[in-house]
Design an enzyme around this catalytic site. Structure first.
Site, PDB file in Angstrom:
ATOM      1  N   HIS A 340      24.537 -21.283  -0.771  1.00  0.00           N
ATOM      2  CA  HIS A 340      22.757 -20.393  -1.365  1.00  0.00           C
ATOM      3  C   HIS A 340      21.490 -21.479  -1.014  1.00  0.00           C
ATOM      4  O   HIS A 340      21.519 -22.511  -1.410  1.00  0.00           O
ATOM      5  CB  HIS A 340      23.426 -20.729  -2.611  1.00  0.00           C
ATOM      6  CG  HIS A 340      24.384 -20.709  -3.641  1.00  0.00           C
ATOM      7  ND1 HIS A 340      24.922 -20.801  -4.685  1.00  0.00           N
ATOM      8  CD2 HIS A 340      25.302 -19.223  -3.129  1.00  0.00           C
ATOM      9  CE1 HIS A 340      25.931 -20.074  -4.549  1.00  0.00           C
ATOM     10  NE2 HIS A 340      26.131 -18.704  -4.036  1.00  0.00           N
ATOM     11  N   GLU A 343      18.668 -23.090  -3.559  1.00  0.00           N
ATOM     12  CA  GLU A 343      18.924 -23.949  -3.924  1.00  0.00           C
ATOM     13  C   GLU A 343      18.317 -25.663  -2.473  1.00  0.00           C
ATOM     14  O   GLU A 343      19.272 -26.102  -2.140  1.00  0.00           O
ATOM     15  CB  GLU A 343      20.352 -24.528  -4.060  1.00  0.00           C
ATOM     16  CG  GLU A 343      20.742 -23.581  -4.756  1.00  0.00           C
ATOM     17  CD  GLU A 343      22.188 -23.174  -5.351  1.00  0.00           C
ATOM     18  OE1 GLU A 343      23.245 -23.854  -4.941  1.00  0.00           O
ATOM     19  OE2 GLU A 343      22.817 -21.896  -6.624  1.00  0.00           O
ATOM     20  N   HIS A 436      25.008 -28.602  -4.371  1.00  0.00           N
ATOM     21  CA  HIS A 436      24.766 -26.806  -4.744  1.00  0.00           C
ATOM     22  C   HIS A 436      23.119 -27.103  -5.746  1.00  0.00           C
ATOM     23  O   HIS A 436      23.198 -28.803  -6.228  1.00  0.00           O
ATOM     24  CB  HIS A 436      25.000 -26.671  -6.277  1.00  0.00           C
ATOM     25  CG  HIS A 436      26.606 -25.381  -5.232  1.00  0.00           C
ATOM     26  ND1 HIS A 436      26.506 -23.975  -4.750  1.00  0.00           N
ATOM     27  CD2 HIS A 436      27.692 -26.264  -4.586  1.00  0.00           C
ATOM     28  CE1 HIS A 436      27.138 -23.346  -3.945  1.00  0.00           C
ATOM     29  NE2 HIS A 436      28.502 -24.577  -3.687  1.00  0.00           N
ATOM     30  N   GLU A 509      26.361 -29.954  -8.676  1.00  0.00           N
ATOM     31  CA  GLU A 509      25.112 -29.289  -8.965  1.00  0.00           C
ATOM     32  C   GLU A 509      24.461 -30.415  -9.047  1.00  0.00           C
ATOM     33  O   GLU A 509      24.323 -31.600  -9.472  1.00  0.00           O
ATOM     34  CB  GLU A 509      26.236 -28.765 -10.301  1.00  0.00           C
ATOM     35  CG  GLU A 509      26.866 -27.969 -10.019  1.00  0.00           C
ATOM     36  CD  GLU A 509      26.627 -26.174  -9.180  1.00  0.00           C
ATOM     37  OE1 GLU A 509      24.942 -25.803  -9.401  1.00  0.00           O
ATOM     38  OE2 GLU A 509      27.471 -25.541  -9.004  1.00  0.00           O
TER      39      GLU A 509
END
Length: 622
Positions: A340, A343, A436, A509
């Site tokens: 992504h 990010e 992420h 994350e």
């Protein structure tokens, strides 16, 4: 595909004709070692570069993307003290969007979605022929905006007051969604004056801006004169639902904040998170490739080319070993990042991971002597280049397409899965981790998978995140970790790799905000904090695979004792011990805040056996 990699460079019919002659001659040569080229119109035979040579070419853009020639660079800097969250007063204003008719449009980049889907690319994109600020007359009271550079994505700026601006972000290319990341430049400002910026077309219903997160500001004069880089700024910060919207089917949200620029007539940048461009990655890879000591155990290669023709790099890190059998017997670890593009915190964690692994510490040497690391540092270079938040140039979320058979449409994830499949035929992969960023939660945490039936395996899947929390107690939240295999996430890297047979398959994350833990509670993360999580992953891998499982046993026992008394979710007495601690806390439907982007692309309408026994016995004890 050939057109995307070649013909996009042509600027005229004459260039197209030259390229056609080159292709025809290369085919007639009947060899892959010689290439036909043209030098001032004269034929020239050249040798194809050896496969071990990796060229770091400047980024390729979709042909319709206007790009300025300015080279954008930012210094690395850490604030001397942690930067605190913003504390809302409750009096923050929620400006109502004004729009073009009542405001003064001061910046409007040409829409990059002139085409409905990606067609071809070229180096540098389409050179910007005019300044969007030429739409208005120069004035001391008007800011000059720009975002037609790598990873920039401001679409429009409207002056709605003397020092008040309404901003619109460009959606991910070839989509009408995914506006959350922002990065743009501002000039012609006055110091000591309070400006208000309001972004009016964000699409997530909740945000860390509602929990005290501040935007980022970078001043070139502060960098040059004081060595200061990106800083958190802003007051009167409010994230709210946009009540006045033209299309009731689309829920839009606004972010508004006020701030002051540090210098008059400066060049400043504002961003959602610390930018990390494709060019920065290339500079980092050039540096490690040119270091003979590092090159002896680190090989940088091209895994594949993206849809636009940008190289997707893969790094293999392992010591040479005393024999072939020595290297063959080593287990593997696969780490990826930046599927992504918005990010960017994932890339900072990746750089920290590589810094540790390529360093000269004893721990790094131990890891290189015992493992083969396969690292893909940037899975979606096209999205990074054009400033997308979530998608590739196929107009789709790559982290929903790891199961794809469309090799040409999703080359980055197809080749990554293929690499892992081939690697697993040669050796055991003990860990897969995909980095992420997260917009709704603070701290760093992991999402894992949840095996059914064998309780010892279920607990085993939770051990690595548990140990991460011990090694980074003021940044990593074990309580925020979730373990779930949801149908909607079947195409993610985490679940696809787990179904291939990698027991320890995770998404790590990192928040866009900061920490709510221990001595870092209520403070933003810096690039140094994010890089430290890459260090922590290496440190935890050492503990996790250490033949001496003392740390693992200690961690499990501590949580067993905790679980005998308090449930970490309800805060009430809990009599089922370790079993209930894990399963009550982690059997949840929540996961990453990914948006649905499934479907065809737009343009095609073993850890130690002793540990398993230990875990099984833990359940029996309970």
């Amino acid at each position: 595909t050939y057109k995307a990699l070649d013909a996009g460079d042509s600027d005229s019919e004459e260039d197209e004709e030259k390229l056609a002659r080159k292709r025809q001659c290369n085919q007639s040569l009947g060899t892959r070692q010689l290439l036909f080229s043209l030098d001032s119109g004269q034929p020239l035979l050249v040798l194809r570069p050896p496969p071990d040579v990796v060229n770091f070419l400047r980024p390729r853009w979709p042909v319709e993307s206007e790009v300025i020639t300015d080279v954008i660079q930012h210094i690395d800097w850490e604030p001397p003290d942690p930067e605190p969250f913003y504390c809302p007063s409750g009096q923050e204003e929620a400006p109502i969007p004004v729009g073009d008719e009542q405001g003064n449009v001061v910046y409007c980049a040409d829409l990059a979605t002139k085409c409905l889907y990606f067609t071809c690319s070229r180096f540098g994109g389409s050179m910007a022929t005019r300044s969007p600020t030429s739409l208005i007359k120069p004035s001391d009271n008007i800011l000059e905006f720009e975002s037609r550079f790598e990873s920039g994505n401001l679409q429009k700026a409207i002056q709605v007051g003397v020092y008040d601006y309404e901003l619109t972000l460009r959606a991910d290319m070839y989509t009408e969604k995914h506006t959350q990341w922002f990065y743009f430049r501002v000039r012609n400002m006055k110091a000591g004056v309070t400006y208000r910026f309001t972004i009016i077309n964000l699409m997530k219903k909740s945000s860390l801006y509602s929990q005290g997160m501040r935007p980022l500001l970078y001043s070139e004069r502060a960098a040059e004169e004081d060595g200061i880089g990106w800083q958190r700024v802003g007051s009167n910060i409010l994230y709210y639902h946009n009540c006045t919207q033209s299309d009731a089917a689309i829920n839009l949200y606004s972010l508004t904040w006020t701030f002051q620029f540090p210098y008059d007539s400066d060049t400043c940048y504002l961003a959602h998170c610390y930018p990390y461009t494709y060019s920065r990655l290339q500079g980092y890879l050039k540096q490690i490739s040119s270091n003979p000591a590092v090159a002896s155990y680190c090989k940088v290669r091209i895994l594949c080319n993206s849809l636009a023709g940008n190289a997707v790099y893969v790094i293999t890190i392992t010591s040479r070993g005393t024999s072939r059998e020595d290297v063959r017997s080593r287990k593997a670890v696969v780490v990826t990042a930046r599927v992504h593009p918005g990010e960017t915190n994932a890339s900072w964690m990746m750089e920290g991971f590589l810094d540790f692994l390529l360093g000269d510490s004893e721990d790094a040497q131990v890891l290189r002597d015992n493992f083969v690391f396969k690292v893909v540092p940037m899975l979606n270079p096209d999205g990074v280049v054009v400033g997308n938040y979530r998608c590739s140039l196929a107009g789709r979320d790559l982290n929903r397409n790891y199961k794809t058979l469309l090799k040409d449409s999703f080359p980055c994830v197809w080749h990554t899965r293929d690499m892992v499949e081939r690697l697993m035929t040669e050796k055991e992969v003990v860990l897969y981790c995909d980095f992420h960023g997260h917009n709704r939660k603070n701290n760093v945490f992991m999402y894992g998978c949840n095996s059914r039936g064998n309780a010892s395996i279920k607990l085993q899947e939770r051990v690595f995140p548990l140990m991460m929390s011990k090694n980074a107690s003021n940044k990593f939240s074990f309580q925020s970790c979730k373990f779930r295999v949801q149908k909607s996430k079947e195409g993610t890297g985490r679940i696809v790799m787990w179904r291939l047979g990698i027991k320890n398959s995770y998404t790590m994350e990192a928040t866009f905000g900061g920490s709510t833990l221990n001595d870092r509670r209520g403070t933003h993360f810096t690039t140094g904090d994010l890089k430290s999580m890459g260090f922590c992953l290496c440190d935890t891998l050492l503990d996790f695979c250490d033949p001496d499982q003392t740390k693992t046993v200690t961690a499990i026992c501590q949580n067993w004792k905790l679980g005998k008394h308090i449930c970490c979710i309800t805060g009430k007495p809990c009599g089922n011990g370790l079993f209930k601690l894990f399963f009550h806390c982690f059997y949840s439907t929540s996961g990453s805040n990914s948006s649905d982007s499934d479907g065809l692309p737009v343009h095609l309408l073993h850890p130690q056996k002793g540990l398993e026994v230990l875990l099984a016995n833990s359940i029996c004890l309970n």
